[in-house]
Design an enzyme around this catalytic site. Structure first.
Site, PDB file in Angstrom:
ATOM      1  N   GLY A 271      36.110-105.198 -84.898  1.00 17.01           N
ATOM      2  CA  GLY A 271      36.183-103.838 -84.360  1.00 17.01           C
ATOM      3  C   GLY A 271      35.659-102.827 -85.364  1.00 17.01           C
TER       4      GLY A 271
ATOM      5  CD  GLU B   2      43.733-113.189 -88.723  1.00 17.16           C
ATOM      6  OE1 GLU B   2      43.728-112.365 -87.784  1.00 17.16           O
ATOM      7  OE2 GLU B   2      44.303-114.288 -88.681  1.00 17.16           O
TER       8      GLU B   2
ATOM      9  CB  THR C 251      41.746-104.253 -89.607  1.00 12.22           C
ATOM     10  OG1 THR C 251      42.636-104.069 -88.491  1.00 12.22           O
ATOM     11  CG2 THR C 251      42.581-104.713 -90.786  1.00 12.22           C
TER      12      THR C 251
ATOM     13  CG  ASP D 178      45.239-103.763 -85.760  1.00  9.79           C
ATOM     14  OD1 ASP D 178      44.922-102.665 -85.270  1.00  9.79           O
ATOM     15  OD2 ASP D 178      45.218-104.830 -85.121  1.00  9.79           O
TER      16      ASP D 178
ATOM     17  NE  ARG E  37      54.709 -84.506 -65.920  1.00  7.96           N
ATOM     18  CZ  ARG E  37      53.645 -83.778 -65.570  1.00  7.96           C
ATOM     19  NH1 ARG E  37      52.790 -83.377 -66.496  1.00  7.96           N
ATOM     20  NH2 ARG E  37      53.426 -83.468 -64.318  1.00  7.96           N
TER      21      ARG E  37
ATOM     22  NE  ARG F 174      43.569-108.607 -81.189  1.00  7.38           N
ATOM     23  CZ  ARG F 174      42.336-108.750 -81.656  1.00  7.38           C
ATOM     24  NH1 ARG F 174      42.133-109.310 -82.820  1.00  7.38           N
ATOM     25  NH2 ARG F 174      41.314-108.335 -80.958  1.00  7.38           N
TER      26      ARG F 174
ATOM     27  CD  GLU G 208      46.094-103.322 -79.136  1.00 12.87           C
ATOM     28  OE1 GLU G 208      45.363-102.891 -78.236  1.00 12.87           O
ATOM     29  OE2 GLU G 208      45.665-103.819 -80.189  1.00 12.87           O
TER      30      GLU G 208
ATOM     31  NE  ARG H 246      52.679 -87.861 -64.415  1.00 14.53           N
ATOM     32  CZ  ARG H 246      51.896 -86.858 -64.018  1.00 14.53           C
ATOM     33  NH1 ARG H 246      50.770 -86.604 -64.645  1.00 14.53           N
ATOM     34  NH2 ARG H 246      52.251 -86.106 -62.991  1.00 14.53           N
TER      35      ARG H 246
ATOM     36  CD  GLN I  73      44.914 -95.937 -81.461  1.00  9.77           C
ATOM     37  OE1 GLN I  73      45.891 -96.271 -82.099  1.00  9.77           O
ATOM     38  NE2 GLN I  73      44.552 -96.564 -80.353  1.00  9.77           N
TER      39      GLN I  73
HETATM   40  O1  F6P Z   1      41.677-105.582 -84.663  1.00  9.16           O
HETATM   41  C1  F6P Z   1      41.480-104.230 -84.587  1.00  9.16           C
HETATM   42  C2  F6P Z   1      41.656-103.746 -83.165  1.00  9.16           C
HETATM   43  O2  F6P Z   1      41.431-102.359 -83.184  1.00  9.16           O
HETATM   44  C3  F6P Z   1      42.992-104.086 -82.526  1.00  9.16           C
HETATM   45  O3  F6P Z   1      43.996-103.161 -82.808  1.00  9.16           O
HETATM   46  C4  F6P Z   1      42.653-104.138 -81.072  1.00  9.16           C
HETATM   47  O4  F6P Z   1      43.508-105.019 -80.383  1.00  9.16           O
HETATM   48  C5  F6P Z   1      41.253-104.651 -81.049  1.00  9.16           C
HETATM   49  O5  F6P Z   1      40.688-104.319 -82.296  1.00  9.16           O
HETATM   50  C6  F6P Z   1      40.439-104.096 -79.913  1.00  9.16           C
HETATM   51  O6  F6P Z   1      39.176-104.659 -79.969  1.00  9.16           O
HETATM   52  P1  F6P Z   1      37.934-104.293 -79.031  1.00  9.16           P
HETATM   53  O7  F6P Z   1      37.324-103.055 -79.593  1.00  9.16           O
HETATM   54  O8  F6P Z   1      37.021-105.435 -79.163  1.00  9.16           O
HETATM   55  O9  F6P Z   1      38.476-104.051 -77.673  1.00  9.16           O
END
Ligand code: F6P
Length: 371
Positions: free
Chosen positions: A12, A123, A145, A147, A182, A191, A242, A286, A294
């Site tokens: 990503g 990773e 990353t 994350d 709300r 992830r 997520e 909502r 992000q």
């Molecule tokens: O691994 C980084 C990340 O941003 C995760 O948080 C997310 O699940 C994933 O990449 C989303 O990837 P893509 O951009 O391929 O949908």
């Protein structure tokens, strides 16, 4: 001696990648530093991550032009202020068991005359870097990353920018949530690790934070929200990773398709949770999915600086011929760790020390929790 560095970004995208690329190039080609070296250095960018090294045909000039970008100071001069990656990225895995392209990748590295590779990634990208190193390639890694779940480094590129996006967006939602009485559920990335939710949620003053490391009880979330309403509060913000899931439930995915590393695309927990909270509390609820917002925008000063220092450190490793390592930031210092160590496990939230399972939020003790 001639040295040809190939640099690529995988996985990503995020803010800070272009800064790292720029500083690898500037450090490697710096004319003052060059005087003390007994080698001349060339840097090329490989487009679209490992895909570029798999798909390029070194014997075909048009293919080389498509996949390989010569880099010098002039080319990268302005890159650090932009998000994303100017080299492009992909989730291609040359070692994918379903379609192993690793031999082609190795042949192309040789065909392009690359003497070392700088892989900027998380990773997955760094696991490929590690495999190539084990096959004799001179590889160094730079951690990225949003994350922030890579082991053995206190920072990964992109994290700070993403954190600031979450803070800003929740601030925006707060006024509209308050105006309408709300509940807002904000789904953020993460992830396996809840760092973005936990630290973004705390920075933004979210009322409930739900992370993948601790399964949540929806009825308990509803009752915590009800308690706030009983105390006279007009609105609530719930931040959910997520990858978080309700106890006894499953992670929620956008689709069943997998990438080259076997990951499915997460997404949907925010909407599922919002419906359930509305049902259980009776308050209008909502949801908002922050998703790739992000990862966008211009990098914060921290991501620009960390990209710079990581880029410089990566060239240091190459010149010292210290391969198979990832540059890292630990305990306030720049250092490096073996790639093997960086990918052997994920760095996730330590629930007992860093998360309050009663309030579903950050802990309200800091030093005491370390005993
Ligand atoms: O691994 C980084 C990340 O941003 C995760 O948080 C997310 O699940 C994933 O990449 C989303 O990837 P893509 O951009 O391929 O949908």
């Amino acid at each position: 001696m001639h040295h040809k560095i190939g640099i690529l970004t995988g996985g990503g995208d995020c803010a800070g990648l272009n800064s790292a690329i720029k500083w690898v190039v500037k450090t490697a080609l710096d004319p003052h530093l060059a005087r003390g070296r007994d080698m001349d250095v060339e840097v090329v960018g490989i487009r679209d991550g490992w895909k570029g090294l798999v798909d390029v045909d070194p014997a075909d000039p048009a293919s080389v032009e498509k996949w390989v970008q010569p880099l010098d100071e002039l080319v990268v001069r302005t890159w650090d202020r932009y998000g994303g990656t100017n080299l492009g990225t992909s989730r291609t895995n040359p070692f994918n068991k379903k379609d192993d392209q690793s031999q082609k990748c190795l042949a192309n590295i040789a065909g392009l005359g690359l003497t070392s590779i700088v892989a900027i990634g998380g990773e997955d990208t760094l696991s490929v870097a590690h495999k190539l190193y084990n096959l004799g390639q001179k590889v160094v890694g730079i951690p990225k990353t949003i994350d922030r779940d890579l082991n053995s480094t206190d920072y990964t590129l992109g994290y700070d920018t993403a954190l600031n996006v979450i803070t800003e967006e929740v601030d925006r939602l707060r006024t509209t949530a308050g105006s309408h009485n709300r509940i807002f559920v904000v789904e953020v990335m993460g992830r396996h690790a809840g760092w973005l939710a936990l630290e973004g949620g705390q920075a933004a003053g979210a009322h409930i934070i739900l992370i993948p490391e601790h399964d949540f009880d929806v009825a308990k979330v509803a009752s915590l929200l009800q308690r706030r309403r009983n105390a006279g509060v007009r609105y609530d913000v719930v931040v959910v990773s997520e990858g978080a899931k309700a106890s006894g439930g499953e992670e929620v995915y956008l689709s069943d398709k997998t990438d080259g590393f076997g990951h499915k695309v997460l997404g949907g927990i925010g909407s599922t949770l919002a419906k359930e909270l509305e049902r259980q509390t009776g308050y209008e609820t909502r949801h908002v999915v922050l998703s790739h917002i992000q990862r966008g925008g211009s990098p914060t000063s921290r991501d620009r600086l960390m990209g710079r220092y990581f880029g410089i450190s990566a060239v240091d490793l190459i010149l010292e011929e210290d391969f198979g390592r990832m540059v890292a930031y630990r305990n306030g210092e720049f250092t490096s760790v073996p790639l093997k160590q960086a990918i052997e496990k994920l760095y996730v939230v330590d629930v007992t020390r860093q998360y309050d399972v009663e309030r579903y939020n950050g802990r309200r003790s800091s030093l005491a929790s370390r005993s």
